[in-house]
Motif scaffolding. Structure first.
Motif, mmCIF file in Angstrom:
data_model
loop_
_atom_site.group_PDB
_atom_site.id
_atom_site.type_symbol
_atom_site.label_atom_id
_atom_site.label_comp_id
_atom_site.label_asym_id
_atom_site.label_seq_id
_atom_site.Cartn_x
_atom_site.Cartn_y
_atom_site.Cartn_z
ATOM 1 N N GLN A 258 0.788 7.739 -17.879
ATOM 2 C CA GLN A 258 1.256 7.459 -16.534
ATOM 3 C C GLN A 258 2.661 6.881 -16.596
ATOM 4 O OE1 GLN A 258 -1.651 4.876 -14.951
ATOM 5 N NE2 GLN A 258 -3.170 6.488 -14.712
ATOM 6 N N PRO A 259 3.631 7.709 -16.468
ATOM 7 C CA PRO A 259 4.995 7.193 -16.494
ATOM 8 C C PRO A 259 5.225 6.294 -15.280
ATOM 9 C CG PRO A 259 4.992 9.498 -15.830
ATOM 10 C CD PRO A 259 3.605 9.150 -16.204
ATOM 11 N N GLU A 260 5.382 5.038 -15.510
ATOM 12 C CA GLU A 260 5.533 4.089 -14.397
ATOM 13 C C GLU A 260 7.001 4.092 -13.978
ATOM 14 O OE1 GLU A 260 2.931 3.080 -13.127
ATOM 15 O OE2 GLU A 260 1.539 3.504 -14.749
ATOM 16 N N ASP A 261 7.293 5.012 -13.117
ATOM 17 C CA ASP A 261 8.688 5.176 -12.747
ATOM 18 C C ASP A 261 9.045 4.443 -11.464
ATOM 19 O OD1 ASP A 261 7.139 6.657 -11.162
ATOM 20 O OD2 ASP A 261 7.935 8.596 -11.810
ATOM 21 N N GLY A 262 8.168 3.603 -11.000
ATOM 22 C CA GLY A 262 8.488 2.789 -9.834
ATOM 23 C C GLY A 262 8.458 3.531 -8.523
ATOM 24 N N ILE A 263 7.853 4.715 -8.511
ATOM 25 C CA ILE A 263 7.820 5.495 -7.261
ATOM 26 C C ILE A 263 7.027 4.759 -6.182
ATOM 27 C CG2 ILE A 263 6.910 7.605 -6.218
ATOM 28 C CD1 ILE A 263 7.644 9.029 -8.807
ATOM 29 N N MET A 264 5.910 4.190 -6.601
ATOM 30 C CA MET A 264 5.034 3.540 -5.614
ATOM 31 C C MET A 264 5.706 2.326 -4.982
ATOM 32 S SD MET A 264 1.123 3.700 -6.678
ATOM 33 C CE MET A 264 0.325 5.184 -7.221
ATOM 34 N N GLU A 265 6.299 1.523 -5.843
ATOM 35 C CA GLU A 265 6.937 0.319 -5.292
ATOM 36 C C GLU A 265 8.069 0.713 -4.340
ATOM 37 O OE1 GLU A 265 6.205 0.937 -8.453
ATOM 38 O OE2 GLU A 265 6.344 -0.847 -9.688
ATOM 39 N N ALA A 266 8.779 1.744 -4.738
ATOM 40 C CA ALA A 266 9.919 2.157 -3.926
ATOM 41 C C ALA A 266 9.470 2.774 -2.600
ATOM 42 C CB ALA A 266 10.758 3.163 -4.705
ATOM 43 N N ALA A 267 8.324 3.428 -2.638
ATOM 44 C CA ALA A 267 7.878 4.137 -1.436
ATOM 45 C C ALA A 267 7.432 3.192 -0.331
ATOM 46 C CB ALA A 267 6.737 5.083 -1.795
ATOM 47 N N GLY A 268 6.824 2.090 -0.705
ATOM 48 C CA GLY A 268 6.359 1.141 0.311
ATOM 49 C C GLY A 268 4.915 1.398 0.708
ATOM 50 N N VAL A 269 4.337 0.380 1.331
ATOM 51 C CA VAL A 269 2.897 0.425 1.639
ATOM 52 C C VAL A 269 2.570 1.509 2.658
ATOM 53 C CG1 VAL A 269 1.005 -0.923 2.629
ATOM 54 C CG2 VAL A 269 2.584 -2.012 1.044
ATOM 55 N N ASP A 270 3.406 1.626 3.687
ATOM 56 C CA ASP A 270 3.111 2.605 4.734
ATOM 57 C C ASP A 270 3.088 4.028 4.184
ATOM 58 O OD1 ASP A 270 2.759 0.765 6.651
ATOM 59 O OD2 ASP A 270 4.784 0.927 7.506
ATOM 60 N N ALA A 271 4.078 4.323 3.354
ATOM 61 C CA ALA A 271 4.155 5.678 2.778
ATOM 62 C C ALA A 271 2.951 5.940 1.880
ATOM 63 C CB ALA A 271 5.447 5.819 1.985
#
Lengths: 300, 183
Positions: free
Chosen positions: B109-122
């Motif tokens: 699982q490449p933790e590329d920070g997509i989730m953090e960047a996307a935000g909770v709503d997204a």
């Protein structure tokens, strides 16, 4: 990774909250009533389930107390059965009692029992027993009883008292005639098992089925012979609350037009009171006055 | 009702019992309503509520520290998932569902920070587009805090299948978020 999980958890929590809100909003009155009924119907089992899975494994206090009592009683019974039974014959507690008196003498206890101490100088039993005599014992001779006298003797009867004075027994007092108890009334042809006890004579039976009656043109009492959810327009419900009617939870609703409906279940039947323009207090009074009719209630 | 081995895991505390009874008193109607929406019969709904109560008892230490609004959601989602699992079990579904094994998906699982960047709503919107099974897996694992073994027992599959499903769900999520970001 941890940050990712936190964001994911937050998003899922919001999703869950959204679903919960939607669920609550979509619950209509009838859904609510049905779910509440299910909850009430299964609350006992579920409470038992909760207790079963959260209680300590030790037995309940009363069970422990009962077990302790049983052990004590059992122990006492065992002890009693192992003890020798008390002799009915009193024996001297001290040998000096008979040794001081050379000859046995009987004394009487305060409770009347005659106490005879064993004499130390008593003759041995072997000497007391004598050999059986071999000489025949003559049979008793027959002696006839004296012959009866020729004439019977006259035994005078007791002379009656001069003036018998019989005392008449008292005449029983007249008891009051039985008065029938006031029977609950209801309209002729009422087919239900329950009926309001408040002004029972003023109710009018509605023609349909004999299970609905109206009082004062404003209070309508209906009995269903099964558990049911009476039809209602759920969207019009403005307020609802649970009230206790004779110890039974009942649902009281008020719609936007101010009409009250009270519904509760008793003994496998659903009772309902509807008031289009009445007062809530009167409605509750009527509901609390509802009583079960005798088996042959329709004969009143 | 299905026999569950939860008796062994029962928490022996009087206050826990009072806490659970309060939960049942406060949210019982909601629980029955949620169960009734998914189950076909009232008897099934009763079974589901009982199973949900047992599942909640198992997580009682978690529930105790939960704020009220989250607690309600947790209870509702627990009942919902219990009802879905119950329904599937009744239909003998999922016996072979997703049993591809660990090779079917990469655990990397490449933790590329997509989730953090996307935000909770997204993320919330992206979760809604996931296949039901993956959404279910994420909800069970990250919201209901179920272990992989518990999820496997509920689904009647091997724990490795659960791990694969969760991993796949996360990858799908990241793909969706990536696509939306590029758009």
């Amino acid at each position: 990774m941890r940050e990712q999980n936190d964001v994911l958890e937050q998003a899922l929590a919001e999703l869950a909250a959204q679903e919960t809100r939607a669920l609550e909003e979509q619950m209509t009155f009838s859904d609510m009533q049905m779910a509440k009924k299910m909850q009430l119907a299964h609350s006992k089992e579920n409470r038992t389930l909760i207790r079963k899975h959260t209680r300590t494994l030790r037995p309940a206090p009363f069970l422990r107390a009962a077990a302790a009592i049983a052990v004590v009683v059992g122990g006492l019974m065992l002890l009693r059965s192992s003890m020798p039974e008390k002799a009915d014959v009193l024996t001297p507690t001290s040998p000096s009692f008979s040794m001081q008196t050379n000859s046995p003498s009987s004394t009487q206890e305060p409770n009347g029992v005659i106490f005879t101490p064993i004499s130390p100088t008593a003759t041995p039993i072997a000497n007391i027993i004598k050999p059986i005599s071999t000489t025949p014992i003559p049979l008793p001779t027959y002696i006839p009883s004296p012959a009866p006298t020729a004439e019977p003797t006259h035994v005078p009867l007791a002379t009656p008292t001069a003036t018998p004075s019989p005392v008449p027994t008292l005449a029983p007092l007249a008891t009051a005639a039985p008065v029938p108890l006031a029977a609950p009334q209801h309209p002729d042809g009422w087919q239900g098992n329950y009926f309001p006890g408040k002004n029972p004579g003023d109710w009018l039976l509605k023609p349909s089925g004999g299970m609905t009656a109206v009082y004062d043109d404003n209070y309508e009492f209906t009995e269903y012979d099964h558990i049911t959810t009476p039809l209602s327009d759920a969207r019009d419900i403005a307020e609802y609350e649970y009230v206790m009617i004779n110890g039974v939870p009942a649902l009281l609703t008020e719609d936007r037009a101010g009409q009250f409906t009270l519904t509760w279940d008793v003994d496998g039947r659903t009772l309902s009171l509807f008031s289009p323009d009445g007062e809530k207090e009167t409605l509750l009074d009527i509901a609390n006055s509802v009583i079960k009719l005798p088996e042959n209630g329709s004969d009143f | 009702m299905l026999p569950l081995p939860l008796l062994l895991l029962a928490i022996e505390d009087d206050s826990d019992r009072a806490f659970m009874e309060k939960i049942y008193t406060d949210y019982g109607t909601l629980m029955f309503h949620q169960a009734r929406l998914i189950c076909r019969s009232a008897a099934d709904a009763q079974d589901v509520v009982s199973e949900a109560l047992l599942a909640l008892i198992k997580k009682i230490s978690l529930l105790r520290n939960m704020p009220c609004n989250k607690l309600k959601s947790y209870i509702v989602i627990t009942v919902k998932h219990q009802a879905i699992d119950h329904y599937r079990r009744l239909r003998h579904e999922d016996v072979t569902w997703d049993e591809e094994g660990p090779d079917a998906v990469s655990f990397a699982q490449p933790e590329d920070g997509i989730m953090e960047a996307a935000g909770v709503d997204a993320i919330r919107q992206a979760i809604c587009t996931l296949p039901e099974r993956e959404k279910d897996a994420l909800m069970k694992r990250y919201f209901l805090k179920m272990t992989e073994e518990e999820i496997a027992a509920a689904w009647q599959v091997r724990p490795v299948t659960v791990r694969v499903t969760i991993s796949r769900a996360r990858n799908h999520l990241k793909t969706i978020l990536q696509e939306r970001r590029e758009d």
